[in-house]
Design a protein around this motif. Structure first.
Motif, PDB file in Angstrom:
ATOM      1  N   SER A 383      12.977  31.232  44.972  1.00 37.06           N
ATOM      2  CA  SER A 383      13.558  32.087  44.068  1.00 37.06           C
ATOM      3  C   SER A 383      13.384  33.557  44.319  1.00 37.06           C
ATOM      4  O   SER A 383      13.898  34.447  43.899  1.00 37.06           O
ATOM      5  N   ILE A 384      12.148  33.891  45.209  1.00 38.52           N
ATOM      6  CA  ILE A 384      11.960  35.157  45.155  1.00 38.52           C
ATOM      7  C   ILE A 384      12.841  36.013  46.071  1.00 38.52           C
ATOM      8  O   ILE A 384      12.837  37.141  45.544  1.00 38.52           O
ATOM      9  N   VAL A 385      13.364  35.687  47.162  1.00 36.48           N
ATOM     10  CA  VAL A 385      14.322  36.366  47.777  1.00 36.48           C
ATOM     11  C   VAL A 385      15.521  36.866  46.807  1.00 36.48           C
ATOM     12  O   VAL A 385      15.888  38.081  46.786  1.00 36.48           O
ATOM     13  N   PRO A 386      16.217  35.938  46.091  1.00 33.72           N
ATOM     14  CA  PRO A 386      17.338  36.429  45.085  1.00 33.72           C
ATOM     15  C   PRO A 386      16.629  37.350  44.145  1.00 33.72           C
ATOM     16  O   PRO A 386      17.352  38.538  43.692  1.00 33.72           O
ATOM     17  N   VAL A 395      24.870  40.514  42.014  1.00 36.35           N
ATOM     18  CA  VAL A 395      25.966  39.742  42.263  1.00 36.35           C
ATOM     19  C   VAL A 395      25.732  38.864  43.557  1.00 36.35           C
ATOM     20  O   VAL A 395      25.730  37.602  43.541  1.00 36.35           O
ATOM     21  N   PRO A 396      25.375  39.591  44.801  1.00 41.71           N
ATOM     22  CA  PRO A 396      25.003  38.731  45.865  1.00 41.71           C
ATOM     23  C   PRO A 396      23.851  37.819  45.861  1.00 41.71           C
ATOM     24  O   PRO A 396      23.454  36.894  46.322  1.00 41.71           O
ATOM     25  N   SER A 397      22.772  38.345  44.992  1.00 36.37           N
ATOM     26  CA  SER A 397      21.368  37.661  44.858  1.00 36.37           C
ATOM     27  C   SER A 397      21.755  36.333  44.144  1.00 36.37           C
ATOM     28  O   SER A 397      20.984  35.224  44.544  1.00 36.37           O
ATOM     29  N   ILE A 398      22.635  36.564  43.020  1.00 32.90           N
ATOM     30  CA  ILE A 398      23.019  35.155  42.556  1.00 32.90           C
ATOM     31  C   ILE A 398      23.593  34.106  43.245  1.00 32.90           C
ATOM     32  O   ILE A 398      23.275  32.969  43.541  1.00 32.90           O
ATOM     33  N   MET A 399      24.513  34.564  44.304  1.00 32.44           N
ATOM     34  CA  MET A 399      24.888  33.899  45.245  1.00 32.44           C
ATOM     35  C   MET A 399      23.862  33.424  46.311  1.00 32.44           C
ATOM     36  O   MET A 399      24.031  32.262  46.777  1.00 32.44           O
ATOM     37  N   ILE A 412      17.501  28.740  36.373  1.00 30.50           N
ATOM     38  CA  ILE A 412      16.490  29.678  35.874  1.00 30.50           C
ATOM     39  C   ILE A 412      16.211  31.058  36.592  1.00 30.50           C
ATOM     40  O   ILE A 412      16.648  32.014  36.091  1.00 30.50           O
ATOM     41  N   THR A 413      16.454  30.885  37.961  1.00 31.85           N
ATOM     42  CA  THR A 413      16.396  32.037  38.718  1.00 31.85           C
ATOM     43  C   THR A 413      17.801  32.876  38.426  1.00 31.85           C
ATOM     44  O   THR A 413      17.692  33.968  38.366  1.00 31.85           O
ATOM     45  N   ILE A 414      18.924  32.119  38.395  1.00 36.40           N
ATOM     46  CA  ILE A 414      19.973  32.908  38.227  1.00 36.40           C
ATOM     47  C   ILE A 414      20.168  33.606  36.823  1.00 36.40           C
ATOM     48  O   ILE A 414      20.601  34.759  36.766  1.00 36.40           O
TER      49      ILE A 414
END
Ligand code: GDP
Ligand code: MG
Length: 706
Positions: A383-386, A395-399, A412-414
């Motif tokens: 999860s840390i990278v997103p 937006v790209p992080s959720i992807m 949860i991360t999203i």
């Protein structure tokens, strides 16, 4: 007299069960369904000798004895049920030699159920190609089970296997992990007999959420609660204990090869990269560099995009006849499109680095080292990278969160990514902070402006962790995490892999978020440029009269421009957006916001940075986002008409800062969350949660300090 031996083939999916089945039985096969299921059952026969017949069952592949699908359940049900007609005399456990540790996890569970087993070590050719070799005899000793190497595809070792079945059928099974560890007392409660198979069944029911409502589960849950027994914890411990045995055995039996040398180098590198302190330090440093790059490398292309769109807008504006179509194109569609495309550079730069690190094999290590840190918050190492990417753009992080296999942790991360301060908040923060703290103020060696800014990032991060913890309490899942101890080897990144990733992400963003943000932009444009006819006409008339009253001499250019800006501001006030601002004013007044801020809250629904532009329109100052000074002065002059106090008090600004830190004013994010979770439900929950959070914290801050 003829003897029949019933043998079941058990193993992970794709380990070669069907190939071995075919190799042993040839054409003597029967296909039917397992009783009560639609899962296909293959039974085949083979003659082992004149007096011994082999009856072979090809079971569906499974990774563990806690099955997750109907297919997997079949395997488990047959092995745990001695009275089952297909209950085997022997299990041939097929293990993929190229991926031995993972395969053996299931083997130890199967053996613990009490079925005698031997291991057919398949895919020896694949293992060999990867430079993996085992001392089979040593492995047998370590694991205490007969092991025969085979190649099911080209039928190596099949005769030896048949021979083994004829001569050395093992009678007893070996026990690797004792369920008695759990507590005898508990086991007795779970089933009348202390039979492991039943205990497994009980545990299985307990972790299967689908059964949670059944009477049996309710009873189980009561027993577990009475014994304070944590099923999840137990499963983790179980997997850990099994891997410990497997690891020791596999290590002892592993032969040194060329590849092993490479592996030992990998291990040395890993010792640093996954070190408790250095590992995290190196990771943070890397992230810092990437973050810097995302900002600095994308500034120029982002400027280009903005300039390009500005030029295009001017061109369209001047070419098309003035009117609604012109305004719609320029202020609605082009403005919206530019708001989407402007993020592409950041997305591409961020994913460029993530793709490289992923391809090298580094990301797997990051997941490993950050895992412990993220677990208490219902997330995992991946999860840390997103989350960090969320500081550039959600937006790209959720992807990017797709790399998280566990559904609940991914969800949860999203849900919390938008709390990370993204770059669209930066202009808003900068404007608001500069209202009270000049850019030049310093506290010792620190720039106070910068410190407050950093504080806002910190607020976002802490809120993300706390929110994750809250979501963790509500989102349940029956999906288990198994430790994957084997890290992939390092390799050179492949340009084509990276290009494909970039192409996919950019495309998904433009198509996924683009549609929505343009639609929302158009709607907002309509709201901001149209209004009740009488009010709008009144504004037109007022300025027409003003112009007429002025004599020729007074009509200099500056004055006219000033008037036209004033007119725009009045139009905005009269528009539906303005009406909306006034309409919601009672609701936002407790937060310290007036109707003008209300308009900005509405317009920045499409994207936060629109706040600055709206402010400049409302306070009728000309100038772009870069020219914050004039907007700031106008905002500072603003007085509350009733109290005659400045509108932007410290409390109001702080309240606004928090509101922008928490509220989900980004339709692209909403769109991408809906797409990635494949449901409107979570997008709505997230939106509501973040709105409530924003409103609540602004309210508290303003009421306490205002
Ligand atoms: P199942 O899912 O366990 O039934 O596995 P399959 O028998 O369908 O095999 C999966 C794939 O692995 C097929 O493409 C087989 O041809 C291949 N395969 C099976 N055994 C071997 C082997 O020993 N060596 C190699 N190279 N491939 C194998
Ligand atoms: Mg198969």
């Amino acid at each position: 007299m003829e003897r029949i031996i019933t043998v079941a083939l058990v193993g992970n999916p794709n380990c070669g069960k069907t190939s071995l089945f075919n190799a042993l039985t040839g054409l003597n096969q029967k296909v039917s369904n397992f009783p009560g299921t639609t899962v296909e059952k293959k039974i085949g026969e083979a003659k082992l000798s004149d007096t011994v017949k082999l009856q072979l069952i090809d079971l569906p592949g499974t990774y563990s004895l806690y099955p997750k699908s109907a297919d997997e359940l079949v395997t488990y049900e047959i092995l745990r049920n001695k009275s089952e007609t297909n209950y085997p005399d022997l299990v041939i456990f097929i293990a993929d030699a190229s991926n031995l540790k993972r395969n053996l996890l299931l083997y130890t569970q199967v053996s613990d159920l009490g079925v005698p087993a031997i291991i057919a070590l398949n895919m020896m050719d694949v293992a060999e190609r990867r430079g993996i070799a085992y001392d089979i005899h040593k492995l047998e000793q370590e694991l205490g089970v007969r092991i025969l190497p085979i190649n099911a595809r080209n039928k190596h070792g099949i005769d030896e296997l048949k021979n083994e079945l004829l001569t050395n059928l093992p009678e007893v099974h070996k026990e690797y992990f004792s369920l008695e560890n759990v507590s005898k007392d508990l086991l007795n409660q779970l089933s009348k007999a202390t039979d492991k198979r039943n205990a497994y069944a009980a545990l299985q029911y307990a972790i299967n959420a689908k059964d949670l409502l059944s009477e049996k589960s309710v009873r189980l849950k009561a027993i577990f609660d009475a014994h304070a027994f944590d099923v999840r914890r137990f499963l983790e411990e179980e997997v850990f204990a099994r891997y410990h045995i497997i690891d020791t055995a596999v290590k002892a039996a592993r032969l040194k090869t060329q590849d092993n040398l490479k592996k030992s180098l990998t291990r040395k590198v890993d010792a640093i990269l996954t070190h408790r302190f250095y590992g995290i330090g190196i990771f943070l440093a890397l992230m810092f560099l990437i973050f810097q790059a995302v900002f600095s490398w994308s500034t120029y292309p982002m400027d280009l995009v903005e300039m390009g769109f500005a030029a295009l807008s001017t061109y369209v504006q001047n070419t098309l006849p003035a009117g609604v179509l012109n305004d719609l194109l320029v202020q609605g569609i082009l403005a919206g499109l530019s708001g989407v495309i402007v993020f592409l550079p950041q997305i591409i730069v961020l994913f460029f680095f993530i793709a490289i690190l992923e391809d090298i094999g580094y990301m797997a290590r990051v997941g490993f080292i950050m895992d412990k840190v993220m677990r208490p918050f219902g997330m995992n190492g991946k999860s840390i990278v997103p989350l960090i990417g969320g500081m550039a753009c959600a937006v790209p992080s959720i992807m990017a969160s797709r790399s998280i296999e566990n559904k609940r942790e991914r969800l949860i991360t999203i849900l919390v990514i938008p709390l990370m301060s993204c770059s669209a908040r930066l202009p808003v923060y900068t404007l608001l902070i500069s209202l009270f703290i000049p850019d030049t103020a310093v506290f010792g060696p620190f720039n106070i402006h910068g410190l407050v800014l950093m504080f806002m990032y910190l607020v976002g991060f802490v809120a993300a962790l706390l929110s994750a913890w809250i979501f963790k309490q509500f989102i349940k899942s029956n999906q288990q995490n198994y430790f994957l101890m084997e890290l992939p080897g390092y390799k050179m990144p492949l340009a084509s892999n990276i290009l494909i990733t970039l192409y996919e992400k950019a495309g998904a963003f433009v198509l996924g978020a683009g549609k929505i943000i343009i639609a929302v932009s158009v709607v907002l444009w309509v709201l901001a440029s149209t209004g009740p006819k009488d009010k709008m006409d009144a504004v037109s008339l007022k300025y027409k009269n003003l112009m007429e009253q002025m004599n020729e001499a007074e009509q200099n250019e500056a004055l006219i421009e000033g008037l036209s800006l004033q007119q725009n501001a009045d139009f905005l006030e009269a528009s539906y957006a303005g009406q909306f601002g006034k309409f919601i004013e009672p609701a936002i007044l407790p937060l310290g916001f007036d109707w003008k801020i209300g308009i900005s809250l509405l317009t920045s629904l499409a994207a936060r940075e629109v706040f600055v532009g709206t402010m400049s329109t409302i306070y009728s100052v000309s100038g772009s986002d870069d020219d914050l000074d004039s907007i700031r002065e106008a905002m500072l002059k603003e007085k509350n008409p009733v109290t005659n106090k400045p509108t932007y008090s410290l409390a109001t600004v702080f309240s606004l800062l928090l509101f922008y830190a928490f509220a989900l004013q980004c339709m692209s994010t909403v769109a991408i969350v809906k797409k990635e979770t494949a449901s409107a439900k979570w997008a709505i929950i997230q939106f509501v949660y973040l709105t409530v959070l924003a409103y609540g914290s602004s309210l508290i801050v303003y009421q306490v300090f205002g």
